[in-house]
Design a protein around this motif. Structure first.
Motif, mmCIF file in Angstrom:
data_model
loop_
_atom_site.group_PDB
_atom_site.id
_atom_site.type_symbol
_atom_site.label_atom_id
_atom_site.label_comp_id
_atom_site.label_asym_id
_atom_site.label_seq_id
_atom_site.Cartn_x
_atom_site.Cartn_y
_atom_site.Cartn_z
ATOM 1 N N ASN A 323 0.867 -1.284 0.109
ATOM 2 C CA ASN A 323 0.097 -0.055 -0.190
ATOM 3 C C ASN A 323 0.922 1.322 0.024
ATOM 4 N N ALA A 324 0.644 1.988 -0.564
ATOM 5 C CA ALA A 324 1.505 3.314 -1.036
ATOM 6 C C ALA A 324 0.535 4.524 -0.896
ATOM 7 N N GLN A 325 1.145 5.306 0.006
ATOM 8 C CA GLN A 325 0.292 6.831 0.296
ATOM 9 C C GLN A 325 1.148 7.760 -0.591
ATOM 10 N N ILE A 326 0.650 8.596 -1.136
ATOM 11 C CA ILE A 326 1.403 9.540 -2.059
ATOM 12 C C ILE A 326 0.855 10.897 -1.766
ATOM 13 N N PHE A 327 1.539 11.936 -1.450
ATOM 14 C CA PHE A 327 1.236 12.994 -1.224
ATOM 15 C C PHE A 327 1.661 14.178 -2.088
ATOM 16 N N LEU A 328 0.717 14.939 -2.820
ATOM 17 C CA LEU A 328 0.941 15.863 -3.976
ATOM 18 C C LEU A 328 1.259 17.127 -3.388
ATOM 19 N N SER A 329 2.030 17.845 -4.160
ATOM 20 C CA SER A 329 2.477 19.135 -4.007
ATOM 21 C C SER A 329 1.542 20.397 -4.183
ATOM 22 N N GLU A 330 0.316 19.713 -4.594
ATOM 23 C CA GLU A 330 -0.659 21.094 -5.006
ATOM 24 C C GLU A 330 -2.258 20.539 -4.677
ATOM 25 N N LEU A 331 -2.837 21.640 -4.344
ATOM 26 C CA LEU A 331 -4.213 21.129 -3.903
ATOM 27 C C LEU A 331 -5.126 21.409 -5.245
ATOM 28 N N GLY A 332 -6.272 21.053 -5.124
ATOM 29 C CA GLY A 332 -7.407 21.197 -5.910
ATOM 30 C C GLY A 332 -7.250 20.763 -7.326
ATOM 31 N N ILE A 333 -6.423 19.390 -7.515
ATOM 32 C CA ILE A 333 -6.306 18.864 -8.820
ATOM 33 C C ILE A 333 -7.735 17.968 -8.864
ATOM 34 N N ARG A 334 -8.362 18.169 -9.867
ATOM 35 C CA ARG A 334 -9.549 17.511 -10.203
ATOM 36 C C ARG A 334 -9.390 16.238 -10.799
ATOM 37 N N ASN A 335 -8.527 16.216 -11.868
ATOM 38 C CA ASN A 335 -8.291 14.856 -12.442
ATOM 39 C C ASN A 335 -7.035 14.641 -12.828
ATOM 40 N N LEU A 336 -6.449 13.505 -12.587
ATOM 41 C CA LEU A 336 -5.110 13.081 -12.440
ATOM 42 C C LEU A 336 -4.739 11.772 -13.343
ATOM 43 N N ASP A 347 0.596 0.293 -15.816
ATOM 44 C CA ASP A 347 -0.960 0.440 -16.132
ATOM 45 C C ASP A 347 -0.862 2.008 -16.029
ATOM 46 N N THR A 348 -2.011 2.684 -16.489
ATOM 47 C CA THR A 348 -2.270 3.990 -16.363
ATOM 48 C C THR A 348 -3.335 4.247 -15.726
ATOM 49 N N LEU A 349 -3.384 5.055 -14.771
ATOM 50 C CA LEU A 349 -4.661 5.099 -13.577
ATOM 51 C C LEU A 349 -5.227 6.507 -14.043
ATOM 52 N N ARG A 350 -6.474 6.634 -14.239
ATOM 53 C CA ARG A 350 -7.234 8.002 -14.126
ATOM 54 C C ARG A 350 -7.730 8.247 -12.852
ATOM 55 N N LEU A 351 -7.542 9.262 -12.099
ATOM 56 C CA LEU A 351 -7.989 9.420 -10.735
ATOM 57 C C LEU A 351 -8.894 10.722 -10.498
ATOM 58 N N LEU A 352 -10.130 10.644 -10.501
ATOM 59 C CA LEU A 352 -11.118 11.710 -10.256
ATOM 60 C C LEU A 352 -10.975 12.175 -8.741
ATOM 61 N N ASN A 353 -10.769 13.333 -8.496
ATOM 62 C CA ASN A 353 -10.498 13.875 -7.145
ATOM 63 C C ASN A 353 -11.893 14.597 -6.822
ATOM 64 N N THR A 354 -13.029 14.007 -6.087
ATOM 65 C CA THR A 354 -14.104 14.467 -5.571
ATOM 66 C C THR A 354 -13.869 15.278 -4.474
ATOM 67 N N ARG A 355 -12.699 15.426 -3.847
ATOM 68 C CA ARG A 355 -12.266 16.319 -2.573
ATOM 69 C C ARG A 355 -11.617 17.407 -2.788
ATOM 70 N N PHE A 356 -11.749 17.833 -4.206
ATOM 71 C CA PHE A 356 -10.865 19.063 -4.789
ATOM 72 C C PHE A 356 -11.000 20.347 -3.975
ATOM 73 N N GLN A 357 -12.088 20.479 -3.515
ATOM 74 C CA GLN A 357 -12.538 21.598 -2.732
ATOM 75 C C GLN A 357 -12.307 21.700 -1.162
ATOM 76 N N ASP A 358 -11.839 20.292 -0.756
ATOM 77 C CA ASP A 358 -11.887 20.356 0.893
ATOM 78 C C ASP A 358 -10.549 20.928 1.198
#
Length: 560
Positions: A323-336, A347-358
């Motif tokens: 299990n990996a926990q990844i910390f990004l250097s920017e807030l508010g990224i909606r789609n990664l 593999d290429t993963l598309r991650l939808l950020n439903t917490r971008f306003q938190d």
């Protein structure tokens, strides 16, 4: 002859008899404790040259069926028949389009499904037996199924005898004979013809007799197994005491253990990602199917910026490297878009950020070792997010001193989620860390709003026990020696360089030992693979629980 077959194939019911509690007697007279007794069969039980489509059984009292399709085993398997009961009558109707195998003994084993209607007394191991040939086959295969890693017996596992191990992958090929393990993992496949069968056990979750390597566990015997005549355990002339009962049970256990042992495992599948999601505004969790030592992450793009973006991140792993926990250097990224690579896996993963306003999570600070620091360890602070800046001084109080020492020599780990102090501490001494408010700042300005006082004590060698283990007949293959707690959870492990290992930093307690023969040399236990005909790596568990006391030395020899 038929009476003898009933004795041979029904003796396991004695185990059930002697393991049951004695029922009490309610007021008003003794309770009926007698199970239903079959008084007539049509056609007769143990019939030969069987060609009927309906079987009727009459009992001496009214009956009912409980959990029929969980208890019933029909061997060889056929299309599900109609089975109904009414008062004292049990009726089985075979499907019109189903064909029974020629010259084969068929068995309907009801387990504990058949009971009397009033008291629920169980007619254990009731069987209806018939042959489409001239004789009733009388050979058997017995054994036990255990978990390949824990070595614990497994109940309710499906047993299949097949012509080829690959038959377990095809829905249109039925097993030749089937059975199910009992409470202690034992099985007994009866009424077999003289032949050599491939023996398989499967945790058949969807009851289709097909091996699903993703969701089901399996065990198999690599070579075919000959059916044989049962060598019965020796029964005492009479059973008049608890000692006699235990001796009988021990004889039956030894009888099954002398059969074929199947080691059940969950096959390790090719590497993959089983979970990937944003867990907060700027944190991503990625879970791998298998442990990894070489995984690489690359951020490819955001939805708003299709080109590669200069976004930094930090990664921390759990102890199992799964299990990996990844910390990004920017807030508010909606789609990664994340690219993940691990050896042959890409593999290429598309991650939808439903917490971008938190808001970013508040900063939490803790001592990773709790309130007792091992004397051989280093003083550290843990954070739930990477730290960008330390703005003031951390103070350390020793014992009852009122004048603190400033801690100025420290460094961060690679993810900046741990602060490591370069200071020498005294054994058997109490300490207090004073962390002023607004001292630490995370990547997004989070800080400790309050002053923290973290108290801990440094222990000493006397707090631990010494354990010396010698393996008398250690395999030449690389082996892993594991120390486990009473819940069989890993405490410490070593790759053995000789036949002896010494553990000096175990806390007092009760421990178990496990040895893994690491045949593939990957530093961990590897399960088997049915398609490759590969068995799981051998595992041994020491038969004793070790009670270790502080300050004591414990020496143990282990003969595998």
């Amino acid at each position: 002859m038929l009476r003898y077959l009933n004795i041979v194939f029904g003796f396991i019911g004695i185990v059930i008899f002697f393991s049951c509690a004695t029922p009490g007697r309610p007021g008003g007279g003794p309770r009926d404790e007698t199970p239903p007794i079959p008084i007539s069969f049509s056609p007769e039980n143990f019939s030969t040259n069987f060609d009927a489509r309906t079987i009727r059984v009459v009992f001496d009292e009214n009956i009912q069926l409980r959990n029929l399709w969980q208890q019933l085993i029909i061997s060889p398997p056929i299309a599900r028949p109609s089975i109904v009961y009414n008062n004292r009558n049990l009726t089985i109707r075979l499907q019109d389009d189903d064909t029974l195998r020629e010259n084969t003994t068929h068995v309907f084993s009801f387990g504990n499904a058949l009971v009397d209607r009033n008291e629920g007394n169980v007619l254990s191991n009731f069987q209806i037996v018939f042959s489409t040939g001239e004789t009733i086959d009388s050979l058997s295969i017995t054994g036990e199924v255990i978990d390949a890693f824990t070595l614990q017996p497994l109940r309710d596992m499906s047993i299949a005898l097949v012509a080829d191990l690959d038959d377990m992958f095809y829905r249109d090929i039925r097993p030749l004979y089937i059975a199910r393990t009992g409470e202690h993992g034992f099985f007994q496949v009866n009424f077999l013809t003289s032949d050599c069968f491939y023996l398989v056990a499967i945790n058949d979750r969807n009851n289709d007799w097909v091996y699903d390597s993703i969701n089901e566990e399996i065990a198999f015997f690599s070579t075919c197994v000959l059916s044989n005549f049962l060598e019965m355990p020796v029964f005492p002339d009479s059973i008049g005491s608890e000692v006699d009962s235990l001796r009988l049970l021990d004889s039956i256990v030894q009888f099954f253990q002398s059969g074929h042992q199947l080691l059940m495992f969950r096959q390790e599948l090719p590497q993959g990602v089983t979970r990937s999601e944003f867990t907060s505004n700027a944190e991503v969790a990625i879970e791998f199917r298998n442990p990894t030592d070489h995984a690489v992450f690359r951020i490819l793009q955001q939805e708003e910026q299709p080109d590669t973006i200069p976004l930094n991140f930090q990664v921390i792993w759990d102890n199992d490297k799964q299990n990996a926990q990844i910390f990004l250097s920017e807030l508010g990224i909606r789609n990664l878009w994340f690219e993940v690579e691990d050896g042959d896996f890409l593999d290429t993963l598309r991650l939808l950020n439903t917490r971008f306003q938190d808001d970013p999570p508040p900063l939490r600070i803790s001592l990773p070792f709790g309130n007792e620091l091992p004397f051989f360890d280093t003083l550290r602070l843990s954070f739930n997010t990477p730290i960008r800046e330390v703005k003031d001084t951390i103070w350390l109080f020793e014992g009852d001193d009122t004048i603190p020492t400033p801690l100025t020599n420290f460094s961060f780990n690679s993810s900046r989620t741990q602060l490591i102090f370069e200071t020498k501490l005294q054994q058997r001494t109490n300490y207090q860390l004073l962390i002023p408010d607004s001292l630490f700042f995370g990547d997004f300005g989070q800080t400790n709003d309050d002053t923290l006082n973290l108290r801990f004590r440094v222990n000493s060698p006397e707090s631990y026990t010494r354990l010396e283990i010698t393996i008398l007949n250690k395999p030449e293959t690389q082996s892993i020696l594991q120390v486990l707690n009473e819940r069989m959870e890993l405490v410490e492990q070593r790759i053995m360089q000789s036949n002896e290992e010494i553990f000096t930093t175990l806390l007092p307690g009760r421990y178990r030992l496990r040895l893994i023969v690491d045949e593939d040399g990957n530093g961990r236990w590897s399960p088997g693979n049915l398609r490759e005909r590969r068995q799981p790596e051998p595992v041994f568990i020491f038969h004793k629980t070790l009670s270790l006391q502080a300050g004591w030395e414990h020496v143990e020899e282990w003969e595998l």
